[in-house]
Design a protein around this motif. Structure first.
Motif, PDB file in Angstrom:
ATOM      1  N   GLY A  36       1.305  -1.646   0.197  1.00 35.18           N
ATOM      2  CA  GLY A  36      -0.167   0.038   0.301  1.00 35.18           C
ATOM      3  C   GLY A  36       1.151   1.479   0.304  1.00 35.18           C
ATOM      4  N   HIS A  37       1.832   1.414   0.766  1.00 37.92           N
ATOM      5  CA  HIS A  37       2.769   2.220   0.892  1.00 37.92           C
ATOM      6  C   HIS A  37       3.355   2.791  -0.474  1.00 37.92           C
ATOM      7  CE1 HIS A  37       2.774   1.191   5.171  1.00 37.92           C
ATOM      8  NE2 HIS A  37       1.775   2.957   5.881  1.00 37.92           N
ATOM      9  N   VAL A  38       3.722   0.974  -0.684  1.00 42.93           N
ATOM     10  CA  VAL A  38       4.621   1.040  -2.469  1.00 42.93           C
ATOM     11  C   VAL A  38       3.825   2.055  -3.627  1.00 42.93           C
ATOM     12  CG1 VAL A  38       6.091  -0.401  -3.768  1.00 42.93           C
ATOM     13  CG2 VAL A  38       6.201  -0.927  -1.604  1.00 42.93           C
ATOM     14  N   LYS A 149      -7.980   3.632   1.622  1.00 39.10           N
ATOM     15  CA  LYS A 149      -8.070   2.797   3.115  1.00 39.10           C
ATOM     16  C   LYS A 149      -8.178   3.890   3.942  1.00 39.10           C
ATOM     17  CE  LYS A 149      -6.208  -0.620   5.641  1.00 39.10           C
ATOM     18  NZ  LYS A 149      -6.140  -0.052   7.062  1.00 39.10           N
ATOM     19  N   ASP A 150      -8.034   4.582   4.280  1.00 41.61           N
ATOM     20  CA  ASP A 150      -8.220   5.556   5.768  1.00 41.61           C
ATOM     21  C   ASP A 150      -8.902   6.763   5.199  1.00 41.61           C
ATOM     22  OD1 ASP A 150      -6.022   4.245   8.228  1.00 41.61           O
ATOM     23  OD2 ASP A 150      -4.666   4.345   6.029  1.00 41.61           O
ATOM     24  N   TYR A 151     -10.051   6.431   4.425  1.00 41.40           N
ATOM     25  CA  TYR A 151     -10.857   7.172   4.455  1.00 41.40           C
ATOM     26  C   TYR A 151     -11.335   8.809   4.542  1.00 41.40           C
ATOM     27  CZ  TYR A 151     -14.472   9.034   0.388  1.00 41.40           C
ATOM     28  OH  TYR A 151     -14.709   9.287  -0.012  1.00 41.40           O
ATOM     29  N   ILE A 175      -7.200   1.800  -2.910  1.00 38.91           N
ATOM     30  CA  ILE A 175      -7.067   0.260  -1.314  1.00 38.91           C
ATOM     31  C   ILE A 175      -5.968  -0.777  -2.201  1.00 38.91           C
ATOM     32  CG2 ILE A 175      -7.227  -1.023   0.224  1.00 38.91           C
ATOM     33  CD1 ILE A 175     -10.103   0.362   0.716  1.00 38.91           C
ATOM     34  N   VAL A 176      -4.656  -0.906  -1.651  1.00 38.39           N
ATOM     35  CA  VAL A 176      -4.422  -2.394  -1.982  1.00 38.39           C
ATOM     36  C   VAL A 176      -4.303  -3.334  -1.071  1.00 38.39           C
ATOM     37  CG1 VAL A 176      -1.554  -3.089  -2.788  1.00 38.39           C
ATOM     38  CG2 VAL A 176      -2.704  -0.500  -3.387  1.00 38.39           C
ATOM     39  N   ARG A 177      -4.195  -4.767  -1.640  1.00 35.69           N
ATOM     40  CA  ARG A 177      -5.000  -5.132  -1.429  1.00 35.69           C
ATOM     41  C   ARG A 177      -4.524  -6.563  -1.509  1.00 35.69           C
ATOM     42  NH1 ARG A 177     -10.256  -4.600   0.907  1.00 35.69           N
ATOM     43  NH2 ARG A 177     -10.999  -3.194  -0.427  1.00 35.69           N
TER      44      ARG A 177
HETATM   45  P1  AMP Z   1       0.002   4.771   8.005  1.00 37.00           P
HETATM   46  O1  AMP Z   1       1.417   3.822   7.216  1.00 37.00           O
HETATM   47  O2  AMP Z   1      -0.883   3.314   8.089  1.00 37.00           O
HETATM   48  O3  AMP Z   1      -0.119   5.823   8.392  1.00 37.00           O
HETATM   49  O4  AMP Z   1      -0.407   5.129   6.292  1.00 37.00           O
HETATM   50  C1  AMP Z   1      -0.008   5.802   5.413  1.00 37.00           C
HETATM   51  C2  AMP Z   1      -0.151   6.015   4.284  1.00 37.00           C
HETATM   52  O5  AMP Z   1      -0.416   4.914   3.545  1.00 37.00           O
HETATM   53  C3  AMP Z   1      -1.297   6.461   4.462  1.00 37.00           C
HETATM   54  O6  AMP Z   1      -2.023   7.689   3.373  1.00 37.00           O
HETATM   55  C4  AMP Z   1      -2.989   5.201   4.406  1.00 37.00           C
HETATM   56  O7  AMP Z   1      -3.532   5.672   3.248  1.00 37.00           O
HETATM   57  C5  AMP Z   1      -1.874   4.299   3.584  1.00 37.00           C
HETATM   58  N1  AMP Z   1      -1.931   3.539   3.175  1.00 37.00           N
HETATM   59  C6  AMP Z   1      -1.774   2.681   3.557  1.00 37.00           C
HETATM   60  N2  AMP Z   1      -2.632   0.572   3.556  1.00 37.00           N
HETATM   61  C7  AMP Z   1      -2.789   1.077   2.801  1.00 37.00           C
HETATM   62  C8  AMP Z   1      -3.707   0.300   1.559  1.00 37.00           C
HETATM   63  N3  AMP Z   1      -3.531  -1.213   1.884  1.00 37.00           N
HETATM   64  N4  AMP Z   1      -3.546   0.667   0.144  1.00 37.00           N
HETATM   65  C9  AMP Z   1      -3.267   2.164  -0.265  1.00 37.00           C
HETATM   66  N5  AMP Z   1      -2.793   3.088   0.644  1.00 37.00           N
HETATM   67  C10 AMP Z   1      -2.517   2.602   1.990  1.00 37.00           C
END
Ligand code: AMP
Length: 287
Positions: A36-38, A149-151, A175-177
């Motif tokens: 997701g981050h990538v 993902k964090d809508y 969202i990446v799954r």
């Molecule tokens: P986090 O490190 O969990 O705070 O997430 C950092 C960023 O990555 C935020 O903008 C999240 O919404 C995004 N993110 C986290 N998980 C996913 C995912 N599965 N798909 C897409 N973006 C994501």
């Protein structure tokens, strides 16, 4: 790849880039990178000249009973991954630099922060809005990239930037799954194999809702009943909230007219997971 920890150094580098007329993109994260981050990083690279990824586990967005202390961290792995993806700068400020003694200013995005995750995590979005504004001030990017993902977070950040006249474009990405549908999350690492299997109930519920809408269902009652049934059948799963909302205001809707967003937060034993999808009357797209 450059690694910067000092906010003054970050500001200096950003000023230099701006002076060269470069377009700077920021992807804020809490690290422990996954695909997701990538995906945010890869997208960020395509739209700008310099990509900054911030890695900061922000104490201000965790409640006193939450998982700040045990939030997963692996800086060496994150550095390797970010380098592989071609990130220009990994920005890793320390909490004491972000919130030095005497710190007392916080940003509240009022209505959007109140329900959903804001109801079960009081103060969470105040912490999010505050740290994101600080990061935007330190990095001064033209674009910042967030995951859908964090809508609710995405909506809060967009509102904050618009309301406070921050000259930036906030972009939401899909969202990446995992291959079986589980939304990628750093917190998935908390799950035992049994919990990992149960956690699929979120994705199953989203897919079932989409199928219901595709077959003509519109009412909130019908859609949420199906969602609840699927989640409640999963061992160890307990619904925090299941909400059908207007995608912009996050207010509950009684029925889908045009588009709505189905948002879920579910405890799988001690791990709280979130996921969501767009439900559209007219468009058939995948979750
Ligand atoms: P986090 O490190 O969990 O705070 O997430 C950092 C960023 O990555 C935020 O903008 C999240 O919404 C995004 N993110 C986290 N998980 C996913 C995912 N599965 N798909 C897409 N973006 C994501």
């Amino acid at each position: 790849m450059e690694i910067i920890s000092d906010p003054q150094d970050m500001r200096g580098r950003a000023r230099q880039w701006r002076g060269l007329g470069l377009k700077v993109v920021l992807a804020p994260t809490m690290g422990f990178f996954h695909r997701g981050h990538v995906s945010l990083m890869e997208y960020g690279k395509t739209i700008g000249d310099r990509l900054v990824v911030s890695l900061f586990v922000n104490p201000a967005q965790f409640g006193p009973q939450e998982d700040l202390g045990r939030y997963p961290r692996d800086l060496d792995r994150d550095v390797r991954l970010a380098r592989e993806v071609g990130v220009d700068c990994l920005y890793t400020p320390e909490a004491k630099a972000m919130y030095p003694p005497g710190y007392q200013t916080f940003v509240a995005v009022e209505s959007l922060s109140q329900g959903l995750c804001g109801a079960s995590r009081p103060g969470h979005f105040r912490g999010v809005a505050t740290v994101v504004l600080k990061l935007l001030n330190q990095v001064s990017p033209q674009v910042a990239v967030f995951g859908e993902k964090d809508y609710q977070q995405l909506m809060v950040v967009k509102r904050m930037a618009a309301d406070l006249d921050v000259p930036i474009k906030i972009v939401g990405r899909p969202i990446v799954r995992e291959p079986d549908g589980l939304a990628m999350s750093s917190r998935n690492t908390y799950l035992t194999p049994e919990e990992r299997a149960a956690a699929l109930c979120l994705y199953r519920a989203l897919v079932a809702a989409r199928e219901l809408v595709a077959s003509g269902a519109r009412s909130r009652e019908n859609i949420l009943a199906a969602v609840r049934q699927i989640i409640n059948a999963a061992p160890g799963a307990r619904i925090d909230y299941a909400a059908l909302v207007d995608p912009a205001t996050l207010q509950d809707v009684e029925a889908i007219r045009g588009e709505a967003r189905l948002l879920l937060a579910v405890w799988v034993n001690k791990t709280r997971l979130i996921d969501n999808t767009l439900l559209s009357e007219s468009r058939l797209c995948c979750v």
